[in-house]
Design a protein around this motif. Sequence first.
Motif, short mmCIF file in Angstrom:
data_model
loop_
_atom_site.label_atom_id
_atom_site.label_comp_id
_atom_site.label_asym_id
_atom_site.label_seq_id
_atom_site.Cartn_x
_atom_site.Cartn_y
_atom_site.Cartn_z
N PRO A 140 0.81 -1.22 0.00
CA PRO A 140 0.00 0.00 0.00
C PRO A 140 0.85 1.27 0.00
N ARG A 141 0.18 2.38 -0.20
CA ARG A 141 0.80 3.69 -0.06
C ARG A 141 -0.26 4.69 0.36
N VAL A 142 0.20 5.73 1.04
CA VAL A 142 -0.70 6.78 1.56
C VAL A 142 -0.12 8.12 1.15
N THR A 143 -0.94 8.99 0.56
CA THR A 143 -0.46 10.27 0.06
C THR A 143 -1.38 11.40 0.53
N ASP A 144 -0.84 12.61 0.51
CA ASP A 144 -1.62 13.79 0.86
C ASP A 144 -2.66 14.09 -0.22
N ILE A 145 -3.63 14.90 0.14
CA ILE A 145 -4.62 15.38 -0.81
C ILE A 145 -4.69 16.90 -0.68
N ALA A 146 -4.85 17.59 -1.78
CA ALA A 146 -4.88 19.05 -1.78
C ALA A 146 -6.08 19.57 -1.00
N PRO A 147 -5.90 20.64 -0.23
CA PRO A 147 -7.03 21.21 0.54
C PRO A 147 -8.24 21.54 -0.32
N ASP A 148 -8.02 22.02 -1.54
CA ASP A 148 -9.16 22.34 -2.41
C ASP A 148 -9.95 21.10 -2.78
N ASP A 149 -9.26 19.97 -2.93
CA ASP A 149 -9.96 18.72 -3.25
C ASP A 149 -10.74 18.22 -2.03
N VAL A 150 -10.19 18.39 -0.85
CA VAL A 150 -10.94 18.03 0.36
C VAL A 150 -12.20 18.89 0.46
N ILE A 172 -5.30 10.20 0.81
CA ILE A 172 -5.64 9.20 -0.21
C ILE A 172 -4.80 7.97 0.10
N ALA A 173 -5.48 6.84 0.24
CA ALA A 173 -4.80 5.58 0.58
C ALA A 173 -5.06 4.55 -0.51
N ARG A 178 -7.51 3.21 -5.18
CA ARG A 178 -7.35 4.48 -4.46
C ARG A 178 -8.65 4.88 -3.77
N HIS A 179 -8.52 5.30 -2.51
CA HIS A 179 -9.67 5.71 -1.71
C HIS A 179 -9.33 6.99 -0.96
N LEU A 180 -10.25 7.92 -0.93
CA LEU A 180 -10.12 9.11 -0.09
C LEU A 180 -10.66 8.79 1.29
N VAL A 181 -9.84 8.95 2.32
CA VAL A 181 -10.25 8.70 3.70
C VAL A 181 -10.67 10.02 4.33
N LEU A 182 -11.93 10.08 4.78
CA LEU A 182 -12.46 11.23 5.50
C LEU A 182 -13.08 10.73 6.80
N ALA A 183 -12.71 11.34 7.92
CA ALA A 183 -13.16 10.87 9.23
C ALA A 183 -14.20 11.79 9.82
N ALA A 184 -15.36 11.24 10.14
CA ALA A 184 -16.42 11.99 10.80
C ALA A 184 -16.12 12.13 12.28
N GLY A 185 -16.52 13.26 12.85
CA GLY A 185 -16.30 13.49 14.27
C GLY A 185 -17.31 12.84 15.17
N GLY A 248 -6.29 0.36 6.66
CA GLY A 248 -5.26 -0.20 7.53
C GLY A 248 -3.92 0.45 7.29
N ALA A 249 -3.58 0.65 6.01
CA ALA A 249 -2.32 1.32 5.67
C ALA A 249 -2.33 2.76 6.17
N TYR A 250 -3.47 3.42 6.02
CA TYR A 250 -3.63 4.80 6.50
C TYR A 250 -3.41 4.88 8.02
N ALA A 251 -4.06 3.99 8.76
CA ALA A 251 -3.95 4.01 10.22
C ALA A 251 -2.51 3.78 10.67
N ARG A 252 -1.82 2.90 9.99
CA ARG A 252 -0.42 2.63 10.32
C ARG A 252 0.47 3.82 9.95
N ALA A 253 0.27 4.38 8.76
CA ALA A 253 1.12 5.47 8.30
C ALA A 253 0.99 6.70 9.19
#
Length: 299
Positions: A140-150, A172-173, A178-185, A248-253
Motif C-alpha cells: 500500500p501507499r498513503v499520500t496527501d490530498i490538496a485542501p481544495d480537493d478536500v 488518499i490511501a 485508491r480511496h479518499l479517507v475522511l473521518a467523521a467526528g 489499515g495502511a492509513y492508520a499505520r502510516a
Amino acid sequence: MSQNPRTEVLRYTAFSADPEGGNPAGVVLDASGLDDAAMLAVAADLGYSETAFVTGRAEPGDAELPGEAGRPASPAYTVRYFSPRAEVPFCGHATVATAIALAERDGPGDLLFRTAAGPVPVTVTRQGAELRATLTSVEPRVTDIAPDDVAEALAALDWPAADLDPGLPPRIAFAGARHLVLAAGSRERLAGLHYDFARLEALMHRLDLTTVHLVWRASGSVFHVRNPFPVGGVVEDPATGAAAAAFGAYARALGLVPETAVLTLHQGEDMGRPGTLTVELRAGDPRVRVGGTGTRITG
C-alpha cells in the motif's frame, strides 16, 4: 462476443455469514469464454457493486508471494473485476466471495489471485460451519490530498469541515485501489449520508478514486465506515475490502495504531446490511490483511 447462455453466475455475500448482510458480489468461476463487453454486461445485469470473473488458471511466480518463501505453490487464478459501469483493478469483497466459492468447490486452503493491481494471496479456513477468507493486499501507499480537493469532497457530501475528526486527517490511501479517507467526528455525522452523486462522481474521476472511505472512530481498534461509490454506478458499497486494506495502511502510516494490530471495521449498518471486516497489520510487513466470512446467496 456475446454472453454464453450457459455461463454460471453465482451470488455470494462477503463479510457476513448472513445472506442478508455484508456486500453481495457476483462470481463467475469460468469466464474463459467471455470478452470484456460480455463481462461488463453480466456485471451490469446483476447490478451488484462488483462481479469477479475467473478468466483462467495462472502460474504463480516466486516474486508474487513476498515473505512466503518455502511454502508450497498455491493454486493461482487470473481474476478480473467489473462494476456495472467499468472494470476496476481490484475489489476486496468480490475477492473474498470468489475465494469462498472456490473453497466450497475445491476445499479450504491457500490461493493466489493475479489481478490488475498485482498478486493477491488469499487463505480460506473453515471455522465450524462457516468459511472465512483472508486476503493479503498489494503493497500500500498513503499520500496527501490538496485542501481544495478536500473542500470539494465535503461540499459534495454536504459535510461541514467542523464535523470532521481532526485526529484523522484526510488522505488518499491505496492497497489495490485508491480511496479518499475522511473521518467523521461523530457517529451521527457518519449516519447522515445524502450526497450530490454527480458532483462527487466528477471529483472521484478526476482524482482516480474508487470510493470515498468515510470513517468514525469508536475506539482505538474499532471503526464504523461507509463507502460512497458513484463511479461504479452505486450510491453506496455495503462492505468494502479494498478500502479496508487502504484504511489499515492509513492508520499505520499516521501512527494511529501499533505496528502489529488487529482492527475491526463495521460497515453496512446504515444500509440494513451489517458486515464485519477484520484488518490485520504485521510489523515488518507493509501489506495489509483483510478477512471476513461469506456465504452463498440462493433463491
